[in-house]
Design a protein around this motif. Sequence first.
Motif, PDB file in Angstrom:
ATOM      1  N   SER A 129       4.731   9.896   1.711  1.00  0.00           N
ATOM      2  CA  SER A 129       5.774   9.727   2.719  1.00  0.00           C
ATOM      3  C   SER A 129       5.213   9.260   4.055  1.00  0.00           C
ATOM      4  CB  SER A 129       6.526  11.049   2.917  1.00  0.00           C
ATOM      5  OG  SER A 129       5.622  12.095   3.239  1.00  0.00           O
ATOM      6  N   TYR A 130       3.902   9.100   4.145  1.00  0.00           N
ATOM      7  CA  TYR A 130       3.265   8.688   5.390  1.00  0.00           C
ATOM      8  C   TYR A 130       2.796   7.237   5.292  1.00  0.00           C
ATOM      9  CZ  TYR A 130       3.087  13.721   6.211  1.00  0.00           C
ATOM     10  OH  TYR A 130       3.423  15.040   6.368  1.00  0.00           O
ATOM     11  N   GLY A 131       2.808   6.548   6.438  1.00  0.00           N
ATOM     12  CA  GLY A 131       2.257   5.207   6.480  1.00  0.00           C
ATOM     13  C   GLY A 131       0.768   5.230   6.184  1.00  0.00           C
ATOM     14  N   LEU A 132       0.221   4.079   5.847  1.00  0.00           N
ATOM     15  CA  LEU A 132      -1.178   4.016   5.420  1.00  0.00           C
ATOM     16  C   LEU A 132      -2.116   4.619   6.455  1.00  0.00           C
ATOM     17  CD1 LEU A 132      -3.015   2.864   3.115  1.00  0.00           C
ATOM     18  CD2 LEU A 132      -3.384   0.899   4.605  1.00  0.00           C
ATOM     19  N   PHE A 133      -1.925   4.295   7.724  1.00  0.00           N
ATOM     20  CA  PHE A 133      -2.851   4.742   8.760  1.00  0.00           C
ATOM     21  C   PHE A 133      -2.580   6.173   9.212  1.00  0.00           C
ATOM     22  CE2 PHE A 133      -2.762   0.078   9.207  1.00  0.00           C
ATOM     23  CZ  PHE A 133      -4.100  -0.172   8.959  1.00  0.00           C
ATOM     24  N   HIS A 156       0.826  -1.211   0.000  1.00  0.00           N
ATOM     25  CA  HIS A 156       0.000   0.000   0.000  1.00  0.00           C
ATOM     26  C   HIS A 156       0.859   1.260   0.000  1.00  0.00           C
ATOM     27  CE1 HIS A 156      -4.100  -1.289   0.015  1.00  0.00           C
ATOM     28  NE2 HIS A 156      -3.988  -2.026   1.102  1.00  0.00           N
ATOM     29  N   GLN A 157       1.978   1.207   0.707  1.00  0.00           N
ATOM     30  CA  GLN A 157       2.854   2.370   0.753  1.00  0.00           C
ATOM     31  C   GLN A 157       3.369   2.717  -0.637  1.00  0.00           C
ATOM     32  OE1 GLN A 157       3.549   4.012   3.778  1.00  0.00           O
ATOM     33  NE2 GLN A 157       4.272   5.589   2.384  1.00  0.00           N
ATOM     34  N   TRP A 192      -8.608   0.781   7.705  1.00  0.00           N
ATOM     35  CA  TRP A 192      -8.288   2.212   7.642  1.00  0.00           C
ATOM     36  C   TRP A 192      -9.569   3.038   7.529  1.00  0.00           C
ATOM     37  CZ3 TRP A 192      -6.011   4.639   2.590  1.00  0.00           C
ATOM     38  CH2 TRP A 192      -5.697   5.985   2.801  1.00  0.00           C
ATOM     39  N   SER A 193     -10.482   2.616   6.656  1.00  0.00           N
ATOM     40  CA  SER A 193     -11.761   3.316   6.495  1.00  0.00           C
ATOM     41  C   SER A 193     -12.572   3.276   7.785  1.00  0.00           C
ATOM     42  CB  SER A 193     -12.554   2.677   5.350  1.00  0.00           C
ATOM     43  OG  SER A 193     -13.853   3.218   5.272  1.00  0.00           O
ATOM     44  N   GLU A 194     -12.581   2.119   8.427  1.00  0.00           N
ATOM     45  CA  GLU A 194     -13.332   1.956   9.670  1.00  0.00           C
ATOM     46  C   GLU A 194     -12.795   2.875  10.764  1.00  0.00           C
ATOM     47  OE1 GLU A 194     -14.712  -2.082  11.645  1.00  0.00           O
ATOM     48  OE2 GLU A 194     -12.587  -1.707  12.032  1.00  0.00           O
ATOM     49  N   ILE A 222      -8.477   6.647  -2.541  1.00  0.00           N
ATOM     50  CA  ILE A 222      -8.795   6.251  -3.913  1.00  0.00           C
ATOM     51  C   ILE A 222      -7.594   5.594  -4.598  1.00  0.00           C
ATOM     52  CG2 ILE A 222      -8.111   8.429  -5.018  1.00  0.00           C
ATOM     53  CD1 ILE A 222     -10.636   8.147  -6.767  1.00  0.00           C
ATOM     54  N   LEU A 223      -6.400   5.787  -4.042  1.00  0.00           N
ATOM     55  CA  LEU A 223      -5.189   5.219  -4.633  1.00  0.00           C
ATOM     56  C   LEU A 223      -4.919   3.794  -4.160  1.00  0.00           C
ATOM     57  CD1 LEU A 223      -2.800   8.295  -4.208  1.00  0.00           C
ATOM     58  CD2 LEU A 223      -4.403   7.804  -6.073  1.00  0.00           C
ATOM     59  N   ALA A 224      -5.603   3.362  -3.119  1.00  0.00           N
ATOM     60  CA  ALA A 224      -5.311   2.063  -2.503  1.00  0.00           C
ATOM     61  C   ALA A 224      -6.274   0.990  -2.990  1.00  0.00           C
ATOM     62  CB  ALA A 224      -5.386   2.173  -0.981  1.00  0.00           C
ATOM     63  N   SER A 225      -5.754  -0.203  -3.183  1.00  0.00           N
ATOM     64  CA  SER A 225      -6.589  -1.346  -3.559  1.00  0.00           C
ATOM     65  C   SER A 225      -7.483  -1.742  -2.388  1.00  0.00           C
ATOM     66  CB  SER A 225      -5.715  -2.537  -3.963  1.00  0.00           C
ATOM     67  OG  SER A 225      -4.890  -2.212  -5.060  1.00  0.00           O
TER      68      SER A 225
END
Length: 258
Positions: A128-132, A121-122, A152-154, A141-144
Motif C-alpha cells: 500500500s506504500y509507494g516505492l520510495f 513497481h507498485q 531507491w537503494s542509493e 527483493i520483489l522489485a525488478s
Amino acid sequence: MQGKAKAWADQIQSSFLHRYDVLPLLCTTIQKTLEYPMALTFFSHQEWDQLLSPVLRAALPKAGICRNFPRAMVYAPIALQGVGVPHPYGLQVIKHLDMLLRHPANKTKTGAFLEAVLQAHQLETGTSYGLFQQVYANTSILASDTWAKRTWSELDSLSIHLEFDSPSLQPLRQGDQLLVDLFVDSLVDQLTLKWLNWCRIFLHAVTLSDIVNAEGTAITLQAWKGLRADSCSDRYQWPRTARPSNQWWTAWQQWIST
C-alpha cells in the motif's frame, strides 16, 4: 569516462597555468564532462574515487597542493577549510533526485516514463506504500532491477527519505487486505516472500478478496491450484510471468491455509 579523465590529466600536466586557475578549471571542464551522464550512472563512492584519481594527482600539484593531500579535505567545502572540489558521488545523487523531482513536476516525457515505472513497481511489490516509502530491506527483493530501484537503494544507503507522490494500491472492500502486506506481517524469509509474490503476480491477485469466494469464507479452487482467474486481470496491466514451479505452489498452499 576513464579515458577522458586520463586525457584531461595528461593535458593539465603539460600545460602552463596559474595555480589559482587550476581548481576552477577542474570544476568547469572535466567535472562537467563527468557530470553529464550522472543521471543514468550508479557508480559507487569508491569507483568515483578511482575515476577522479588521475585528475586530482595531476591538478593538485599544479594548484600548489600536495598530490597526496587527504581526499576528505580536497572534497570538503571551502567554508570548512577544504579545497572545495565537489565529490562526484554527491553530484550523482543530486542528479538522481533532480530527475525524480523535476521531471514529474514539469510533466515532461521523462516524467511520464518515471510515473509508468513507479506504477509498475507498485503493482510488482504489491504494498500500500509507494516505492520510495517502502522499507528497502523488506520488499526490494520483489522489485525488478530498474533505474528507480537503484535510486531507491542509493537513497536508502544514505538514509535519505523522499516524499514522492506515487500511486498506491488500496483494498476496494471493507475488511480486505493486501496480500503482500500479509506476507510481510507473517515474517516469511526473503526467498519465500519472493516466490509467494511471484505466485500472487501469476494469479493477478492484489488483495485477499482476489483469492477467496464472495462470502470471504474460503479460498477459491483456482487460487489453491494456481490457476489464473480472468476476473482478477481486468483492473491492471500485469507483467508477463511464467508459472512458478510446483515447489513454490506448495509453499503458497501452506501459507494461504494458515
